[in-house]
Design an enzyme around this catalytic site. Structure first.
Site, PDB file in Angstrom:
ATOM      1  N   GLY C  51      34.367  34.704  45.993  1.00 39.18           N
ATOM      2  CA  GLY C  51      32.978  35.106  45.794  1.00 39.18           C
ATOM      3  C   GLY C  51      32.004  34.422  46.744  1.00 39.18           C
ATOM      4  N   GLY C  77      32.521  27.451  39.381  1.00 37.65           N
ATOM      5  CA  GLY C  77      31.098  27.534  39.684  1.00 37.65           C
ATOM      6  C   GLY C  77      30.851  28.068  41.080  1.00 37.65           C
ATOM      7  N   ASN C 132      30.224  41.011  41.761  1.00 30.77           N
ATOM      8  CA  ASN C 132      30.654  40.214  40.620  1.00 30.77           C
ATOM      9  C   ASN C 132      29.487  40.073  39.659  1.00 30.77           C
ATOM     10  OD1 ASN C 132      31.444  38.282  38.801  1.00 30.77           O
ATOM     11  ND2 ASN C 132      31.965  36.732  40.322  1.00 30.77           N
ATOM     12  N   CYS C 135      30.522  36.697  36.355  1.00 30.57           N
ATOM     13  CA  CYS C 135      31.025  35.327  36.431  1.00 30.57           C
ATOM     14  C   CYS C 135      30.478  34.517  35.267  1.00 30.57           C
ATOM     15  CB  CYS C 135      30.646  34.649  37.728  1.00 30.57           C
ATOM     16  SG  CYS C 135      31.339  32.973  37.807  1.00 30.57           S
ATOM     17  N   GLY C 270      45.622  37.751  40.173  1.00 27.54           N
ATOM     18  CA  GLY C 270      44.885  36.503  40.339  1.00 27.54           C
ATOM     19  C   GLY C 270      45.727  35.274  40.079  1.00 27.54           C
TER      20      GLY C 270
HETATM   21  C1  FMN Z   1      40.148  29.853  39.831  1.00 26.03           C
HETATM   22  C2  FMN Z   1      39.545  31.215  39.705  1.00 26.03           C
HETATM   23  C3  FMN Z   1      38.435  31.562  40.468  1.00 26.03           C
HETATM   24  C4  FMN Z   1      37.850  32.822  40.366  1.00 26.03           C
HETATM   25  N1  FMN Z   1      36.776  33.158  41.138  1.00 26.03           N
HETATM   26  C5  FMN Z   1      36.263  34.416  41.083  1.00 26.03           C
HETATM   27  C6  FMN Z   1      35.201  34.830  41.933  1.00 26.03           C
HETATM   28  O1  FMN Z   1      34.745  34.070  42.780  1.00 26.03           O
HETATM   29  N2  FMN Z   1      34.698  36.088  41.798  1.00 26.03           N
HETATM   30  C7  FMN Z   1      35.202  36.969  40.883  1.00 26.03           C
HETATM   31  O2  FMN Z   1      34.732  38.090  40.785  1.00 26.03           O
HETATM   32  N3  FMN Z   1      36.234  36.618  40.073  1.00 26.03           N
HETATM   33  C8  FMN Z   1      36.770  35.371  40.148  1.00 26.03           C
HETATM   34  N4  FMN Z   1      37.834  35.025  39.332  1.00 26.03           N
HETATM   35  C9  FMN Z   1      38.371  36.025  38.385  1.00 26.03           C
HETATM   36  C10 FMN Z   1      39.626  36.723  38.940  1.00 26.03           C
HETATM   37  O3  FMN Z   1      39.341  37.420  40.120  1.00 26.03           O
HETATM   38  C11 FMN Z   1      40.225  37.681  37.898  1.00 26.03           C
HETATM   39  O4  FMN Z   1      39.263  38.669  37.586  1.00 26.03           O
HETATM   40  C12 FMN Z   1      40.634  36.984  36.617  1.00 26.03           C
HETATM   41  O5  FMN Z   1      41.173  35.713  36.906  1.00 26.03           O
HETATM   42  C13 FMN Z   1      41.643  37.775  35.792  1.00 26.03           C
HETATM   43  O6  FMN Z   1      42.830  38.024  36.512  1.00 26.03           O
HETATM   44  P1  FMN Z   1      44.154  37.099  36.448  1.00 26.03           P
HETATM   45  O7  FMN Z   1      44.498  36.924  35.005  1.00 26.03           O
HETATM   46  O8  FMN Z   1      45.181  37.836  37.237  1.00 26.03           O
HETATM   47  O9  FMN Z   1      43.779  35.790  37.071  1.00 26.03           O
HETATM   48  C14 FMN Z   1      38.406  33.757  39.447  1.00 26.03           C
HETATM   49  C15 FMN Z   1      39.524  33.407  38.685  1.00 26.03           C
HETATM   50  C16 FMN Z   1      40.109  32.160  38.803  1.00 26.03           C
HETATM   51  C17 FMN Z   1      41.314  31.828  37.960  1.00 26.03           C
END
Ligand code: FMN
Ligand code: FAD
Ligand code: FAD
Ligand code: FMN
Ligand code: FES
Ligand code: FES
Lengths: 272, 310, 310, 272
Positions: C51, C77, C132, C135, C270
């Site tokens: 992001g 964050g 996004n 968040c 993710g």
């Molecule tokens: C460490 C971490 C950082 C993330 N940072 C972002 C981000 O910057 N922008 C965003 O839209 N989603 C962010 N996500 C959400 C993921 O893109 C995803 O939507 C969410 O983790 C669910 O998928 P998963 O279970 O495969 O991880 C983040 C998730 C994690 C675990």
């Protein structure tokens, strides 16, 4: 037979060894437990919550004395839970809730018993055979498997190789009767001359389709058939209502718990 | 030398006194009777019985449960014997257990909820009524009432008027703002809110192309949901003055203590009973041991003492 | 004898063509560059970058992550270098990877979102922008816009006007009615919706009486949330006509196929990248193998073919 | 030293044996890997998703040839992940991402090295000692533990028991110096006569409080100090931004990734 009340115990693996496609596991537990053939245990032998739920396994044998018991299981690896079990070593801890469910019934009037096990279903019917053997009752065993090496080892068969008592059946003809266990049973019925309505009774455990065919054979002839059903279970002792199967209750069909009212049901009640 | 005084674990949910803060969650404990082989259920804070509806309910066709990572989906569909048979056949047997009992109730319409609550008001063995406004596994009622403040408020007000028993309202987690929902229940006269019920989920078999549950969706419970439950309980505690009962994925004393720490008056244990039928007792003992170790003499000295940085 | 034709895995998210339906999820894949030691990232359907905000962002103080049963909470964050440095320093290096890139953007105000989107419109390497709106780990913006249809609609409309790139809107699961939220994004001009972002959760240490995350709450991701994500994706697919990208707890080809089965146009992976850096590639290979085994020749023949009983 | 690029490999446990409170585990992997002392691996040796995340362990040793390697770890059981590792048997599978992070630096100008390990921290400094021993460099090792039986076995110490080289310290005085490793280091500094500013450098790994005390000793004397920090990690290779620690960047403090810019940091940069 009285069906003992369940307890939750922590056991320790004595041995856990593969024999062909089956594993046989003996667990040391704090108390000797008594069980009715067809009853089962909920088994979880892994740390962590994935998988979360314990797995039902029929009680294959139990032994020991008051204050020190053993219990044995026979299982086939089909998914994650059974794969984890197969990785356990002697000395590893394991948790069990047992004995559970309503097992096979052995009313006095029958004079002969046919025990039918398809696949790993023999794990429920061998304890019944052992009990009948102990009473010197008259019984025959029908074991079905896809191929020869999916049959249980001969030395596991209660009562041993008394001639004419054990009918092995394989889908591919690599051992015994060439065909399904249901087909073998049909043959046996053809050769059977009932002398009275209560002369033979069948106890069966195996895939649902197999049980259904057996029911279609037995019920029209008024042969009493008890079947042990499978189901996904969460608790195993009657509180979650997750494991139900449809059974006939007069005109209606109702959902009964496989873990509590079953796993053994009278085949006439089951909605096939 | 004086003997150490054992810590005082007693808890209160409004006017209901509990000998300790650990209750069994509805739908995971039957009527409590199935647990008597494992332990004396009067050792629990309370037993919340399986959800009751006005008429006997058949429930959903199998498959009703499916395991998920650190959780499970259920779509039992509230199979139960109906309030009439409960009152006649089960309730008289409850006294024997010596436990505090709370009935969990469910209706397809507000009128059904009222009728069930009214009938149960006559059962002396019941210490309170828990209104399930959040069951995701039935077509009508349940979650339909629980997912917006207005719906919940209307339902709560009517059931409140139908019974003199303490009324606990069980909240759905499938909402944008749990604080607003909790406040709606409080304003409508609930004596306590209990949360969370299950989160709506789904599982499919890519090969057969079918849902694994006959009901298509089901409710997610177990350790997987615990972080979400804890957050919602914390938010509810900040939003209302009435007691909050924490539920969701509690498996151990450490988990239960977390819910008490963020402000819950008591907790309920559900899915954990399945793998370990002694779970509730081990949690009670674990809380007591923790209080002894940490020299905490009363539950009330610990509850709601979460430390946040300024 | 003819050679079997390999199955056609190509996918489309609106006007964006992907060689297969498997993308990396934002925040779990850096800018993709950290993965080049493991495999050729151009094999992915697309890479969604971490992001980006208007100004460089420091992120939250540690502790930022905590493990939960089959999941994890994060409260990073949105630490990032800001859109300007991204455009100048990172974007020029992206082309070398040969992958399809999508930027994920975030703002504290609508104006910030617009500014980031506008600046990124000038980056040819970007195939689309993922907004996004969900968040949970920042005080302002983010989830505040994403948790009600009106807020999301306003934000989407403004960002839609600020860029000519395809606009994907990433939805928050912390809502009562995901279908209504998805429709709001669709009506406001989104080219696709992607979901789910993380579910707000919390963890505490009963002994120190403190939250385990410095930010108190964090976002739950990983296998624990998969059943919830799958249900929401299914509901979104029924609610909108624009493509839906499925995210949440996907770890294996079987998991990914589940999301495609309920109607997702593509998926994002993710948390699974953390334990197994090859996860995305194994998923792509697994989908191909499944299609070969099941004699499915094109992704489009499989997508959305969930069978329900009448 | 060049810091090799990471890979994800499936290995097989060779042996995994406890020695006092420490376990030492050797894993067979498909490739020989080169590593810089202080670099680590993300290790997950359990099925299922609970625990979900791999655990960071310093690379203790690596061996083998192209196409066939081994890697060793030393660990202490402190929680669920390390408990699961300790239950693994020879032949069990294990997954590793390695080598990761920025290890210790060995610029040429130092003439003497002090290596400080607190608790299981020796697992990062022993590889450094082994490298220095290989170069016949001058080094001393300070090992701190609560009690005698929490010190590593003597035969694990690289370079062996050269007199005056190894300083054992225990909080309870049951072995070696009676006091903390930091106190022993203070003693050593008192006896030390620097002949030039670059004469000694310290590499340290251990609890953060210990590292802080060492920094307070070393930095005022302009002794160059590299510290290996710990942090909760999700990925270990720089993509999640979960593992950060505050470091000084001119006037400001910024968050750097322990897994990528670290785990080894110049102690002057760390915001203690
Ligand atoms: C460490 C971490 C950082 C993330 N940072 C972002 C981000 O910057 N922008 C965003 O839209 N989603 C962010 N996500 C959400 C993921 O893109 C995803 O939507 C969410 O983790 C669910 O998928 P998963 O279970 O495969 O991880 C983040 C998730 C994690 C675990
Ligand atoms: C009373 C009883 C006694 C039993 N006794 C024995 C015994 O003695 N020996 C023995 O070997 N087995 C026995 N079984 C069967 C045994 O319980 C199962 O094989 C075991 O639970 C499988 O667990 P698993 O984790 O290995 O497989 P799982 O991973 O649970 O799955 C096995 C298969 O079922 C599928 N599946 C899982 N959940 C669902 C769902 N909700 N809907 C549709 N499909 C699903 C999976 O995809 C997979 O193909 C018994 C079962 C019962 C009910
Ligand atoms: C680069 C690096 C190299 C390392 N090398 C080694 C090595 O060679 N040998 C070795 O033995 N160890 C090493 N460690 C430490 C090792 O990684 C940890 O001991 C291990 O991860 C613990 O995992 P666990 O599951 O056993 O314990 P966990 O269950 O994760 O917990 C251990 C303790 O931490 C607490 N805890 C867990 N999460 C949090 C949180 N978010 N906030 C606060 N407290 C929490 C727990 O309550 C518990 O007390 C290294 C660490 C790093 C970062
Ligand atoms: C099999 C099952 C049946 C349930 N039945 C009910 C019910 O009848 N009424 C109700 O209010 N909640 C019911 N619940 C929800 C639980 O009471 C509890 O709120 C939820 O499972 C979360 O707690 P847990 O994670 O500890 O299980 C049921 C849960 C399960 C798993
Ligand atoms: S498995 Fe819970 S009621 Fe049968
Ligand atoms: S652990 Fe993921 S960035 Fe360091």
């Amino acid at each position: 037979m009285p069906q003992g009340s369940p307890r939750f115990v922590h056991g320790t693996i004595h041995h856990n060894t593969g024999s062909g496609i089956f594993y046989r596991m003996e667990v040391a537990i704090p108390e000797r437990i008594d069980f009715v053939p067809g009853q089962f245990a909920m088994v979880s032998g892994w740390p962590g919550n994935d998988p979360l739920l314990p797995r039902p396994l029929a009680i294959f044998r139990s032994g020991g004395v008051r204050g020190k018991g053993t219990v044995e299981f026979v299982y086939k690896v089909v998914g994650r839970g059974t794969a984890l079990l197969s990785g356990l070593h002697a000395g590893d801890p394991i948790a069990l809730t047992l004995p559970l469910g309503h097992g096979f019934e052995f009313p006095g009037e029958e004079r002969s018993w046919w025990l039918v096990g398809g696949g790993v279903g023999f794990s429920s019917v061998f304890p019944a055979a052992a009990a009948l053997d102990g009473q010197r009752a008259d019984f025959e065993i029908f074991l079905g498997a896809r191929t020869r090496d999916q049959l249980p080892p001969g030395e596991w068969i209660p009562g041993g190789a008394v001639p004419g008592r054990v009918h092995l059946c394989t889908d591919d003809g690599t051992a015994g009767f060439f065909g399904t266990v249901a087909a073998a049973l049909r043959d046996r019925i053809d050769r059977w001359r009932p002398t009275g309505p209560a002369r033979v009774a069948i106890l069966a455990c195996g895939p649902r389709e197999m049980l259904k065919v057996v029911a279609e054979l037995a019920l029209p002839l008024d042969i009493r058939l008890q079947v042990s059903l499978e189901s996904y279970m969460a608790c195993g002792f009657g509180v979650c209502w997750g494991c139900v199967t449809a059974v006939r209750d007069g005109e209606k069909s109702v959902y009964r718990r496989v873990c509590k009212e079953g796993p053994v049901f009278d085949a006439r009640e089951v909605v096939w | 030398m004086t003997q150490p005084v054992p810590p005082d674990l007693s808890a209160r949910v409004g006017s209901v006194h509990l000998k300790n803060p650990v209750m069994s969650a509805s739908g995971t404990f039957g009527y409590g009777l199935e647990f008597t082989p494992f332990y004396d259920i009067s050792r629990l804070g309370a037993v919340i019985v399986k959800g009751l509806s006005l008429l006997p309910t058949q429930g959903n066709a199998p498959v009703r449960i499916v395991e998920t990572p650190a959780g499970m989906l259920n779509a039992i569909g509230l199979q139960n014997i109906g309030v009439e048979r409960f009152v006649k056949e089960v309730a008289p047997r409850l006294d024997a257990g010596g436990a505090v009992y709370v009935a969990n109730i469910y209706g397809r319409t507000i009128e059904e909820y009222e009728a069930v609550a009214r009938r149960l008001s006559e059962v002396p063995a019941l210490a309170a009524i828990e209104l399930n406004a959040s069951c995701p596994n039935v077509k009508e009622g349940g979650i339909a009432f629980g997912s917006n403040p207005q719906g919940l408020s209307g339902l709560t007000r009517r059931v409140r008027a139908a019974t003199g028993k303490p009324l606990w309202v069980k909240l759905s987690p499938n909402v944008s703002d749990i604080g607003a929902i909790a406040r709606a229940a409080e304003e409508a006269g609930a004596d306590a809110v209990t949360l969370i019920n299950t989160i709506v989920g789904m599982a499919v078999d890519p090969r057969t192309r079918r849902p694994l549950l006959s009901n298509v969706t089901g409710g997610l419970s177990g350790p997987a949901v615990r972080p979400v439950a804890l957050r919602m309980v914390w938010e509810a505690c900040k939003a209302v003055k009435i007691p909050v009962v924490g539920i969701g994925g509690i498996q151990s004393a450490v988990d239960a203590l977390g819910f008490l720490l963020v402000g819950a008056a008591a907790v309920q244990v559900g899915t954990a009973n399945f793998r370990n039928p002694n779970a509730c007792i081990e949690i009670i003992d674990g809380i007591r041991d923790f209080f002894v170790r940490e020299k905490i003499s009363r539950l009330d000295d610990y509850r709601g003492t979460l430390l946040l940085r300024e």
